[in-house]
Design an enzyme around this catalytic site. Sequence first.
Site, mmCIF file in Angstrom:
data_model
loop_
_atom_site.group_PDB
_atom_site.id
_atom_site.type_symbol
_atom_site.label_atom_id
_atom_site.label_comp_id
_atom_site.label_asym_id
_atom_site.label_seq_id
_atom_site.Cartn_x
_atom_site.Cartn_y
_atom_site.Cartn_z
ATOM 1 C CG ASP A 105 -0.240 -0.139 2.532
ATOM 2 O OD1 ASP A 105 0.980 0.099 2.595
ATOM 3 O OD2 ASP A 105 -0.904 -0.483 3.530
ATOM 4 N N GLY A 106 2.167 1.089 -0.043
ATOM 5 C CA GLY A 106 3.043 2.252 -0.093
ATOM 6 C C GLY A 106 3.239 2.955 1.234
ATOM 7 N NE ARG A 119 18.136 0.455 -2.503
ATOM 8 C CZ ARG A 119 17.485 0.539 -1.334
ATOM 9 N NH1 ARG A 119 16.917 -0.535 -0.806
ATOM 10 N NH2 ARG A 119 17.368 1.683 -0.703
ATOM 11 C CG ASP A 159 15.914 -5.936 -1.991
ATOM 12 O OD1 ASP A 159 16.172 -7.151 -1.917
ATOM 13 O OD2 ASP A 159 15.004 -5.399 -1.337
#
Length: 501
Positions: A137-138, A195, A264
Amino acid sequence: MTSPDPQQTQYRIDTLPFENSFASLPPAFYTRLMPTPVPAPYLVGASESVAAMIGLDSAELGRPEFTDTFAGNRVPKGALPLAAVYSGHQFGVWAGQLGDGRAILLGDVPAAISDKPGRMELQLKGSGLTPYSRMGDGRAVLRSSIREFLCSEAMAALGIPTSRALCVTGSDMLVMRETPETSAVVTRLAPTFVRFGSFEHWYYNEKHDELKLLADYVIDRFYPELREADNPYRAFLSEVTRRTARLMAQWQAVGFMHGVMNTDNMSILGITIDYGPYGFMEAFDANHICNHTDRQGRYSYQMQPGIGQWNCYALGQALLPLIGEVETTQAALEVYKGEYQQEMDRLLHAKLGLTTLQSQDKALIDEMFALMQANHIDFTLFFRRLGGLKLDDPGSDEPVRDLIIDRPAFDAWAAKYRERLRAENSVDAQRQAAMNAVNPKYVLRNYQAQIAIEKAQSKDFSEVQRLLKILEKPFDEQPENEKYAELPPDWAKELEVSCSS
């Protein structure tokens, strides 16, 4: 870190000289978008020392514009918000495209206080949906935002390379995790958030032109001295590998466990980023897993150094088209083991107050860790109290001895330790001062963060600020805060942290 210049420019929110160097890369590297506002944001906590790093006037921290800006409700002048794309290996498995699923980069500003000139990127974590949010959902929740805020600053004070955190803003807007939780945004800073997975993204998509563009961007901006190397890309891999190895040793030496060492989540600068289900070792167990989601123990304490190396090999694979030869790439990676061991030896000798290297040291250290493992000794308290041991006073052992069940075993080890100290004519007072300068009295224990979170959920943010102030001086005695340096309560053993945030 240098001291602030009293004559330096003091910026307000809208006079911060924003640029966005990452936006100079082609559009395929990111998506430009605005943060999504939250209703009625409020300030949970802020770091004056981080504000000073970028020349932001501390008076700004109390202004409504500060809260609105770092909640994502207004964008400061000059900022060019964007979300970056990257990919990565998660728990050792190729996960494909990932990206900033809830983080938006505002841009970069000059570092007002730094060892050398540079810039710091400001990123809002939890600021809404992006094209890379996948099924998310951010948003970030209050508990994880407080944990990242506090630990970023705690690690910096311990002298461990890390991203920093300016503030946490909260909102009563609910988001769904295991249960409904209130949302928050943490503003974090680093010279770059590129990254390992940023390079993997282009390698696995067979886009070598973009791979080269990214490598050139990072080298030119952060490793310009490597341009003089015969093969700058090989030199770049070697330097990132060195930095990563040193970082792993620093984590181990302070008992820090990251919890999610996916590619990541690994910084190209060798700094600690992406604080999630981390933990500081309490009752020592080399197999301890701080992340409840990590069912197989891939990221346990004892696995971290090997995973750091594995991640460097993943980066080496991604850089292979630029370096040119497998053998050359492997040679660049070979620095890891030696660099890690050298840094770990240095740190452990310092933690034990040893100023010379002697042949019996490895056996002494191995026996110490075996003692810690068998007795599940509190990691932080053991080293801190060990500094009080005196060569000719067995009674001085009691504070550290009280931590140990098998006291005869400790006595036997302590006798060897004293013998080793005498071999280099160690002086009690000098040794204790040196040990106290590297063995913290205060680390961010999970139960302390939990207490601060629960109070914050009731709109009492005093414990967040109190912990921040304590953790900014982890090596000081702070007699008024003695209770924060005690063994954790029994209920702390039941706490679990996971990837859910």
